[in-house]
Design a protein around this motif. Structure first.
Motif, mmCIF file in Angstrom:
data_model
loop_
_atom_site.group_PDB
_atom_site.id
_atom_site.type_symbol
_atom_site.label_atom_id
_atom_site.label_comp_id
_atom_site.label_asym_id
_atom_site.label_seq_id
_atom_site.Cartn_x
_atom_site.Cartn_y
_atom_site.Cartn_z
ATOM 1 N N ILE A 71 -8.776 2.861 1.068
ATOM 2 C CA ILE A 71 -8.585 1.509 0.636
ATOM 3 C C ILE A 71 -10.073 0.467 0.278
ATOM 4 N N LEU A 74 -1.037 4.546 -1.308
ATOM 5 C CA LEU A 74 -1.774 4.394 -0.779
ATOM 6 C C LEU A 74 -1.909 5.441 0.836
ATOM 7 N N THR A 101 -9.290 -5.522 3.890
ATOM 8 C CA THR A 101 -8.262 -4.512 4.096
ATOM 9 C C THR A 101 -9.264 -3.688 5.188
ATOM 10 N N TYR A 150 0.788 -1.363 0.227
ATOM 11 C CA TYR A 150 -0.058 -0.417 -0.204
ATOM 12 C C TYR A 150 0.891 1.272 -0.288
#
Length: 420
Positions: free
Chosen positions: A68, A26, A73, A21
């Protein structure tokens, strides 16, 4: 695994690829450091991190939820937030820290406490998660977190008007009220048509037990006809899960007993008989306490006092007083309720009230008709005004309602009633 059957413990065992990520931008390098310090650590260590730098973790968690969209997640972050709030609900205050004020572009439009800016973005996003169809874990955690975070916000006198009325202001308070109303709609929908067969109702009631402290929630809940959805849940329970659901349902009723429109509905439903049945059979102190406190609130409202007497609540209270309760507040509440019920019996058992019933021809099977003490103390009152009441008494029973004589006149000494 079916998302509906996931547990927080199972979700927290996952290994989330935070480095990936970060590489895709992100999350930032600082976010990664915070996550690696927090991830898969002992609860005591995590608690210390939250004490030292809690606001930074809240910012990271919410940014991840915003940016996200991978289900695994999202579930993981919701599980982390749920875990931290379950361990210490006061951590909801972290979401309202002033340092989070600049996290949202709505800030220029909100003129009051800037902590609401971040809260607005967060609650709006969580509300979208409630609509994440097919994933009960996300819905359930989102509902619980939102309830705790919104109820933990700083209260200001501008936010909500008294007696359940929502503010007409165009400020941030209206925004929060709208969030609460949207949440109430979702909770009522879960009680009507559960998304999960066994967990939807307990989750909805648990959130309501938190949110009904808010006047605007009480108002929205009553307007949504939500009170009737709670009544069927008031029944004796045996398992630990059903006892908790019963307790939180009764807690909701207690909170609603402070709100007049809700009281009006409770008066026309079978709420009171159900509560009496539960309090007679329950051995759980917290269940008994919240029901007794509800009785105390309702005793002086409308016809509740007469209903309680007619249901034999005084005898139930006297029986409860003989049990070994550890809660001093419960003992005090039982004593006050007993005194109040005795006052109601005295009012309901006056001969003047009985005389008016006879004169008007509106006799009802009220407490005075069944109370031996009433008949013993008032038998000579039938002689007053040259036996004014007596002819009407016989006329009413023997002509107007002959079946009523079975209740009212007795020829033996075992039952109450006048002897002629």
């Amino acid at each position: 695994m079916d998302h509906a059957e996931l547990t927080t413990e199972q979700v927290l065992k996952r290994d989330i690829p935070w480095e990936t990520y970060m590489m895709t931008k992100l999350i930032t390098g600082s976010d990664l450091q915070l996550l690696r310090r927090y991830d898969n650590k002992a609860e005591s260590y995590r608690a210390q991190l939250l004490d030292d730098d809690g606001v930074a973790y809240i910012r990271v968690f919410v940014n991840i939820l915003r940016d996200i969209f991978k289900e695994e997640t999202v579930e993981y972050i919701l599980a982390l937030i749920d875990e931290m709030l379950t361990a210490n609900p006061k951590r909801a205050r972290l979401f309202h820290d002033k340092s989070l004020a600049n996290e949202d572009t709505y800030e220029p439009f909100l003129r009051y406490c800037h902590t609401f800016v971040f809260l607005k973005a967060f609650t709006n996003y969580i509300l979208t998660l409630l609509l994440w169809k097919g994933n009960w874990f996300i819905q359930e955690k989102s509902c619980k977190i939102l309830a705790l975070v919104v109820s933990g916000r700083p209260k200001t006198h501008e936010s909500i008007l008294a007696n359940g009325g929502a503010s007409n202001s165009k400020s941030k308070v209206t925004t929060i009220d709208d969030v609460l109303k949207g949440l109430v709609e979702w909770l009522c929908a879960q009680l009507k048509k559960p998304s999960h067969p066994s967990r939807a109702a307990p989750s909805a009631v648990s959130c309501l037990a938190v949110l009904l402290k808010e006047p605007v929630v009480r108002s929205s809940f009553v307007q949504a006809d939500g009170v009737k959805l709670l009544i069927p849940l008031i029944s004796p329970a045996s398992t630990q899960q059903s006892i908790q659901l019963l307790y939180e349902t009764c807690l909701c009723i207690w909170l609603l007993s402070y709100y007049e429109p809700a009281i009006e509905y409770l008066a026309t439903s079978r709420t009171l008989p159900r509560l009496v049945d539960v309090v007679r059979s329950s051995t759980k102190e917290k269940v008994v306490r919240v029901i007794v406190l509800t009785f105390r609130n309702l005793l002086s409202k409308g016809a509740f006092g007469a209903q309680m007497v007619d249901l034999g609540l005084l005898q139930t209270v006297q029986s409860l007083k003989t049990q070994a309760w550890s809660d001093e507040d419960l003992l005090e509440a039982l004593n006050l309720l007993e005194e109040g019920l005795k006052v109601n019996i005295k009012k309901l058992s006056s001969f003047e009230k009985y005389k008016q019933e006879v004169l008007l021809g509106h006799l009802d099977w009220s407490p005075m008709h069944k109370d031996t003490i009433f008949w013993r103390e008032n038998i000579n009152s039938f002689e007053e005004n040259d036996f004014q009441v007596l002819p009407l008494f016989f006329f009413f029973h023997l002509i107007s309602r002959p079946s009523y004589v079975v209740h009212e006149i007795y020829t033996d000494n075992k039952r109450p009633g006048p002897r002629f």
